[in-house]
Write an enzyme that holds these catalytic residues in place. Sequence first.
Site: not given
Length: 742
Positions: A432, A434, A631
């Site tokens: 991912d 961000t 996350d």
Amino acid sequence: MDRHSDSTAGHGHDHSAHAHHVHHHETVHQQHHAPPSQVAVAAVGTIYTCPMHPEVRQDHPGSCPKCGMTLEPLMPSLDEEENPELKDFSRRFWWTLPFTVVVTVLAMGGHRFNWFSMAMQSWIELLLSLPIVLWAGWPFFSRGWASVRQRSPNMWTLIGLGTGAAFVYSVAATVVPDVFPASFQAMGRVAVYFEAAAVIISLTLLGQLLELKARSQTSAAIKSLLGLAPKTARRIEADGSEADVPLSHVHVGDRLRVRPGEKVPVDGVVLEGRSSVDESMLTGEPLPVSKQAGDALIGATLNTSGALIMRSDRVGSQTLLAQIVQMVAQAQRSKAPMQRLADRVAGYFVVAVVAIALLTFFTWGLFGPQPSWVYGLINAVAVLIIACPCALGLATPMSIMVATGRAAGLGVLFRDAAAIERLREVDVLIVDKTGTLTEGRPSFERAVGAEDIAPEEVLRLAASLDQGSEHPLAAAIVAAAKTQGLSLIEPDSFESSTGIGVRGAVQGRPLLLGNTALMEQAGVKVDSLLSEAEAFRASGASVMYLAEPGRLLGLLAVSDPVKASTPEALATLRAAGLKVVMATGDGWTTARAVGARLGIEEVHGEVKPADKLELVRRLQAQGHVVAMAGDGINDAPALAQADVGIAMGTGTDVAMNSAGVTLVKGDLRGIAHARRLSQATIANMRQNLAFAFVYNALGVPLAAGLLYPFTGWLLSPLIAALAMSLSSVSVIVNAMRLRAAR
């Protein structure tokens, strides 16, 4: 953690999921960790479990009904006493060791002293052996009988049969010698083997003592983590007075003072003061981190300079330290796929060994030299003893327990043994953007209004709507509006569409805030601001559109810097042979800009959570072993689907509970550490299994006497018992090498 910008997926991690964050965490935690709240110190009622069979649990010490191994506390504590089994075995060993020595001396050379007749010597050996076999060896016979009753043959089955056969035969030879043929006579008596039974029991006790002491060291990692937590906290009462209270008395919302040199008691947020906090004990980051009002604090970290006043947000089993302890404990108790194979092999192996022992007994008795049945008995006992699969049973659990403790010290948490075993095979890593590649702490850049709408109004409306979210991008927008002194209004309604943005109403005015997909879904044209949006994305910024039904109001640009460690981490992973793929909810231009800066060739932009999940499945269908690093809540489906899910410890609880590996510091370099440790652990497990199998493969034929016709060699049961103990010790020592793995 990408959200609603042409940025990332899932505005605000879903406000609905985080509105009651503490309660949510406890719910998820209870689903994945057992027991849910026994953390810092052993609370009420210690639960005991088996290292080889984690499903076995009881509220008192004892032995495993399946394998006979000594049970140990599910969650070690700093104040726990010495293992009661260790104390008991130690007492049995030392009290009977003198008897074993005397019996052995008499058996080896008693006839040379002519102190008494050989028949009398047999009675003396019997009397000396009784406490050894019936008291010191009782736990072994008890476990052996339990294995028969449970239809779960194990090492105690073999030890019970071997020592029991030698002892019962010797008692019969002493008490009723006349029933034995003359061929059984030697030096004036029927040959007895009390010393074999006595030495086997003493050596087995010694092996158990060494094993129990070594196993107690595997909990050192957990105990060192438990030792990080302070015992008290300084609470500021409502009237302004202060008092030191036990950590267990701290509640969510309490105001606490943390003075210089003190440890932060629980997880929370700085309310007042500035300081530097050393977080190295949990994250491995060597440099202290500056903290000021609004910054998060982690319990058990060290306040190095200034005084801080904090608000407690997570206490007890909800703190990061508690999660780490529970994840390490769960990983140590889990069973690797390789271990399940070893368990099946061990079960069949015991049955095969009993068959070989019977074949040995009858073959020697019928065809061997005189006294043939005595030879048959002794060789059968040697087969039973040397073939004990204790080393086989210890081979993989010891490696897993040591490796998970070592990983925790590196800031890497494995949820189970399967994750350790699988990680080394990963060849594709999906990341991912961000919070994974970037800091996850975005800063607002600019707002641009459409038509005649002022940029300040775009920011004010977006920030008012975003007050319902806890996502970092939302926090950046709200903070920027407050910094500019804009008056924000509580939204009348708020709804998150995971992966594309949010909807709501401000002062009765319906609004949408999100990425291109949300605008297309709502039928809003963004062409008028497309050139401005592409310019922001080309610089790596994330873009969110603000609109009302059928009309574009403006856009907002937020940038999120790449973590300083990310380029080095990606270079290390590529050097290790991993293909890195980026999947982000950001627009394609932003995704390509960040990918180009980091040298990531395969980039996927504007992806929803379902798209990430589909990407994982597609790569798996192509034969790849896929790891997914993320996350946010939007990453959870892909984390769960991946062969190995890797969560950032800085992210959400849902992500951490969907993943097999958690990086405490949120640093991708931890993946390289974890992968190397995975490779070292599997190599160590294979070495241990090789020790166990090769040892038995060589030992059983030798004990059965296959070499006797060619060399005249026979293996004494005493030597077999010593070899059996040494094989277990060799496995333990080899596993301990992982504690020093680089």
